[in-house]
Motif scaffolding. Sequence first.
Motif: not given
Length: 593
Positions: A522-542, A563-568
């Motif tokens: 899963a590629f995720v874009r998090l809320e602004e101000g969120m520490d990416p290191a806190s959103f892990t596979a283990e936390s998502l599993k829980a 995310f990479p996107r097309t022009t549309s």
Amino acid sequence: MSGKLQTISRYMLRQRCVFNSMRSISTAMPILVSHKHHVGRDPLVYRTIGQQLEMTAASHGDVEAIVSCHEGKRYTFKTLLREADALAAGFRKLGLQRGDAIGLWAPNFMHWYLGMMGAARAGLTSVGINPAFQGPEMAYCLNKVNIKAIIAPETFKSQNYYEILREICPEIPDAEPGKIKSQKFPHLQSLIIDSSNDLKGALRFNDLLDLANQSEREEVAKTQRDILPESACNIQFTSGTTGNPKAAVLSHHNFVNNGIHVGNRNQLEGERICVQVPMFHAFGVVITIMAALTKGATMVLPAAGFSPKDSLHAIVNEKCTIIHGTPTMYVDLVNTQKKLQVPLGRIKKAITGGAIVSPQLIKDVRQVLGVETVHSVYGLTESTAVIFQTLPGDGSDMVLNSVGQLQDHVEAKVVDSEGRCVPFGQPGELCVRGYTTMKGYHTDEQKTRETIKDFWLHTGDQFILEENGYGRIVGRLKEMLIRGGENIFPKEIEDFLNAHPQVIEAHVIGVPDERLGEEVCAFVRLEEGMDPASFTAESLKAYSKGKLAHFKVPRYVIPVDAFPRTTSGKIQKFKLAEAFKENYATELKAARA
């Protein structure tokens, strides 16, 4: 020139044109397009599962139909027929009528198998439900196909089926057994639990077996001719790109005939099958259960859930000669055997499907497990089960380089994006038609029309068909990924992740995995101000516990800024796969090691 000469001249010119045309036709090489119809040696039969059970009980009555090692239970085909009729009569006593849907929500327990056979004898439609499903997924299934009764164990491992059902249907504890009245699930009437405990609102499975008297049981046999082979016998949930599972409806005719022809190619007469695959899946319910039933073969259940150690001991103790499993299961079986060195004896065949088999795995299965031959099967839920399969006598090269030859009585073609057949040996979408095609998706005419066009079932698989009838998969046109034999569609997981309070946007892809074939990333874009290191596979599993089946929970979670996107505006998932390969695969593989 006179009129007569003009007529003769025109005639000679016309004849010369015809001759030149014929000469051109005779010297030109014919264009062989990817179309094949495999006319079977044995004709199709017109009978129901219940009638097939009667026939097998008459011819193989004292042969063991099924052995459940973990439960210590055994049934011959004769006793299986007797118990199936007891259940069928019990279902009728509960008020279930022909055509009603009954959910089978359990791992590989004897009550699942008996429930399927009893439902078939009663003219009910059994609904295979993944035992890993959680409350929201089960709620969807209940309403999607109007399930009137459920058979389940009380618990299995950490899963408490009764409590999950109580949570989504709070009316259960206050209801009399067989008289559930729920606003959320208006069709649900009965809950049948395989337990020795008295659970409020539920009927014990053993009590259901004793519910009808002898005359009511005998009446079941008299009504078998009233059940049409074309009628529905089973519903399989198969995920779609919409995120919600589609419900493929399959008939007795589908099941019985595919079982016969799978059994023919696998030469199952008199064999004992180590069953590692789940019975609710097409591999379990058709390739295993129905093939064994039509050939009088014995099914051996080593454990309720897959356990390589238990499988090895079952092979020895029950003298199994055939193994059924996905490639992932064989990887684990081989690794366990290397450690335990169990004296396995003679194993004739290992039958595999659900994912591509690697050359090394075939070598390991033969050398480490001592298996004489490896057979592969290919199909999909909508095609009942098998549409391509290894032939008896096929060597390892054929198994490695193809999914086998077209099944008997099935027609196949490979087409381009315009629906035109491509030449043999060129890729395109595989389409099939014949007795294997499902009746359709339950209450979803649009999806049915999109999948079945002019009687051709469009598989969505990019495929190459050879002139000799053998085929191989090139890729998938659909977005589905296969993790250890489990079909997973990203949209369902994306919808789940997008509901997470810290996630703005999520996109899911399948990435290579040595053991499972593919893993969920899963590629995720998090809320602004969120520490990416806190959103892990283990936390998502829980977070996912109790909300999403465990096999759908992403193994890899990668935070991104954009995310990479097309022009549309469409997401370019192939670029996500490239990013994983370039930047994450080595790092994550090292972390896992």
